[in-house]
Design a protein around this motif. Sequence first.
Motif, PDB file in Angstrom:
ATOM      1  N   MET A 129       0.848  -1.166   0.000  1.00  8.29           N
ATOM      2  CA  MET A 129       0.000   0.000   0.000  1.00  8.29           C
ATOM      3  C   MET A 129       0.897   1.233   0.000  1.00  8.29           C
ATOM      4  SD  MET A 129      -3.065   1.037   2.603  1.00  8.29           S
ATOM      5  CE  MET A 129      -4.415   0.327   1.728  1.00  8.29           C
ATOM      6  N   LYS A 130       0.615   2.168  -0.890  1.00  6.12           N
ATOM      7  CA  LYS A 130       1.425   3.383  -1.040  1.00  6.12           C
ATOM      8  C   LYS A 130       0.665   4.586  -0.482  1.00  6.12           C
ATOM      9  CE  LYS A 130       4.554   5.684  -3.956  1.00  6.12           C
ATOM     10  NZ  LYS A 130       5.734   5.295  -4.635  1.00  6.12           N
ATOM     11  N   LEU A 131       1.335   5.349   0.390  1.00  4.30           N
ATOM     12  CA  LEU A 131       0.721   6.487   1.067  1.00  4.30           C
ATOM     13  C   LEU A 131       1.501   7.764   0.807  1.00  4.30           C
ATOM     14  CD1 LEU A 131      -0.146   3.893   2.682  1.00  4.30           C
ATOM     15  CD2 LEU A 131      -0.226   5.326   4.670  1.00  4.30           C
ATOM     16  N   LEU A 132       0.791   8.877   0.871  1.00  6.24           N
ATOM     17  CA  LEU A 132       1.403  10.203   0.832  1.00  6.24           C
ATOM     18  C   LEU A 132       1.014  10.929   2.114  1.00  6.24           C
ATOM     19  CD1 LEU A 132       2.832  12.638  -0.473  1.00  6.24           C
ATOM     20  CD2 LEU A 132       0.655  13.184  -1.608  1.00  6.24           C
ATOM     21  N   VAL A 133       2.007  11.453   2.818  1.00  2.00           N
ATOM     22  CA  VAL A 133       1.777  12.264   4.005  1.00  2.00           C
ATOM     23  C   VAL A 133       2.155  13.697   3.648  1.00  2.00           C
ATOM     24  CG1 VAL A 133       2.479  12.738   6.383  1.00  2.00           C
ATOM     25  CG2 VAL A 133       2.209  10.369   5.617  1.00  2.00           C
ATOM     26  N   ALA A 134       1.178  14.601   3.685  1.00  2.00           N
ATOM     27  CA  ALA A 134       1.402  16.018   3.417  1.00  2.00           C
ATOM     28  C   ALA A 134       1.177  16.779   4.722  1.00  2.00           C
ATOM     29  CB  ALA A 134       0.459  16.515   2.332  1.00  2.00           C
ATOM     30  N   GLU A 135       2.263  17.133   5.385  1.00  2.00           N
ATOM     31  CA  GLU A 135       2.221  17.773   6.707  1.00  2.00           C
ATOM     32  C   GLU A 135       3.403  18.718   6.823  1.00  2.00           C
ATOM     33  OE1 GLU A 135       1.710  19.293   9.991  1.00  2.00           O
ATOM     34  OE2 GLU A 135       0.201  17.725   9.678  1.00  2.00           O
ATOM     35  N   ASP A 136       3.134  19.984   7.173  1.00  2.00           N
ATOM     36  CA  ASP A 136       4.225  20.954   7.249  1.00  2.00           C
ATOM     37  C   ASP A 136       4.958  20.947   8.589  1.00  2.00           C
ATOM     38  OD1 ASP A 136       1.839  22.069   8.315  1.00  2.00           O
ATOM     39  OD2 ASP A 136       2.661  24.081   8.146  1.00  2.00           O
ATOM     40  N   ASP A 137       4.371  20.399   9.630  1.00  2.00           N
ATOM     41  CA  ASP A 137       5.059  20.298  10.913  1.00  2.00           C
ATOM     42  C   ASP A 137       6.082  19.157  10.820  1.00  2.00           C
ATOM     43  OD1 ASP A 137       5.393  18.932  13.658  1.00  2.00           O
ATOM     44  OD2 ASP A 137       4.561  20.908  14.186  1.00  2.00           O
ATOM     45  N   LYS A 138       7.361  19.515  10.836  1.00  2.00           N
ATOM     46  CA  LYS A 138       8.425  18.547  10.590  1.00  2.00           C
ATOM     47  C   LYS A 138       8.395  17.373  11.563  1.00  2.00           C
ATOM     48  CE  LYS A 138      13.378  18.087  10.179  1.00  2.00           C
ATOM     49  NZ  LYS A 138      14.604  18.398  10.865  1.00  2.00           N
ATOM     50  N   ALA A 156       0.186  14.092  -5.813  1.00  2.00           N
ATOM     51  CA  ALA A 156      -1.070  13.349  -5.860  1.00  2.00           C
ATOM     52  C   ALA A 156      -1.384  12.859  -7.270  1.00  2.00           C
ATOM     53  CB  ALA A 156      -2.215  14.217  -5.333  1.00  2.00           C
ATOM     54  N   PHE A 157      -0.882  13.580  -8.275  1.00  2.00           N
ATOM     55  CA  PHE A 157      -1.155  13.209  -9.661  1.00  2.00           C
ATOM     56  C   PHE A 157       0.016  12.485 -10.325  1.00  2.00           C
ATOM     57  CE2 PHE A 157      -4.048  16.733  -8.800  1.00  2.00           C
ATOM     58  CZ  PHE A 157      -5.241  16.129  -9.143  1.00  2.00           C
ATOM     59  N   SER A 158       1.150  12.430  -9.648  1.00  4.67           N
ATOM     60  CA  SER A 158       2.316  11.780 -10.251  1.00  4.67           C
ATOM     61  C   SER A 158       2.449  10.312  -9.845  1.00  4.67           C
ATOM     62  CB  SER A 158       3.595  12.528  -9.866  1.00  4.67           C
ATOM     63  OG  SER A 158       3.861  12.397  -8.483  1.00  4.67           O
ATOM     64  N   GLU A 159       1.739   9.912  -8.797  1.00  4.39           N
ATOM     65  CA  GLU A 159       1.780   8.530  -8.301  1.00  4.39           C
ATOM     66  C   GLU A 159       0.355   8.035  -8.087  1.00  4.39           C
ATOM     67  OE1 GLU A 159       4.407   6.540  -7.600  1.00  4.39           O
ATOM     68  OE2 GLU A 159       5.926   8.021  -8.101  1.00  4.39           O
ATOM     69  N   ASN A 160       0.213   6.741  -7.972  1.00  8.55           N
ATOM     70  CA  ASN A 160      -1.083   6.146  -7.644  1.00  8.55           C
ATOM     71  C   ASN A 160      -1.081   5.789  -6.163  1.00  8.55           C
ATOM     72  OD1 ASN A 160      -2.286   6.220 -10.215  1.00  8.55           O
ATOM     73  ND2 ASN A 160      -1.102   4.444 -10.834  1.00  8.55           N
ATOM     74  N   TYR A 161      -1.528   6.719  -5.328  1.00 10.59           N
ATOM     75  CA  TYR A 161      -1.548   6.497  -3.886  1.00 10.59           C
ATOM     76  C   TYR A 161      -2.844   5.799  -3.482  1.00 10.59           C
ATOM     77  CZ  TYR A 161       2.458   9.581  -3.643  1.00 10.59           C
ATOM     78  OH  TYR A 161       3.699  10.144  -3.808  1.00 10.59           O
ATOM     79  N   ASP A 162      -2.724   4.944  -2.478  1.00 12.11           N
ATOM     80  CA  ASP A 162      -3.890   4.283  -1.902  1.00 12.11           C
ATOM     81  C   ASP A 162      -4.538   5.160  -0.835  1.00 12.11           C
ATOM     82  OD1 ASP A 162      -3.663   1.617  -3.231  1.00 12.11           O
ATOM     83  OD2 ASP A 162      -1.721   1.657  -2.216  1.00 12.11           O
ATOM     84  N   LEU A 163      -3.743   6.032  -0.227  1.00  8.81           N
ATOM     85  CA  LEU A 163      -4.229   6.902   0.839  1.00  8.81           C
ATOM     86  C   LEU A 163      -3.356   8.149   0.886  1.00  8.81           C
ATOM     87  CD1 LEU A 163      -6.010   7.294   3.457  1.00  8.81           C
ATOM     88  CD2 LEU A 163      -4.090   6.277   4.689  1.00  8.81           C
ATOM     89  N   ILE A 164      -3.988   9.301   1.096  1.00  4.52           N
ATOM     90  CA  ILE A 164      -3.262  10.552   1.295  1.00  4.52           C
ATOM     91  C   ILE A 164      -3.671  11.114   2.645  1.00  4.52           C
ATOM     92  CG2 ILE A 164      -2.879  12.908   0.472  1.00  4.52           C
ATOM     93  CD1 ILE A 164      -3.491  11.891  -2.369  1.00  4.52           C
TER      94      ILE A 164
END
Length: 75
Positions: free
Chosen positions: A1-10, A40-48
């Motif tokens: 499963m491939k995920l993207l985490v978009a969070e600005d707090d390091k 989000a458009f460059s990969e096929n994520y299962d969850l963001i």
Amino acid sequence: MKLLVAEDDKDLRESLVEGLRMQGYAVDCCADGEVADEMAFSENYDLIILDLNLPGMDGLEVLKNIRSQNQTVNV
């Protein structure tokens, strides 16, 4: 499963990514809304996992872009 985490707090981003990877997930991450939108458009994520208060472009705008392209990824 491939995920993207978009969070600005390091610290939070690193903690989330580390914990998810320890559970066996493939995780990409970013700290900016514009970058999240591109990713989000460059990969096929299962969850963001998407922070609402991102710099550059807020999370709601990123979500609107995802949905406007008929992407059905879970966010």
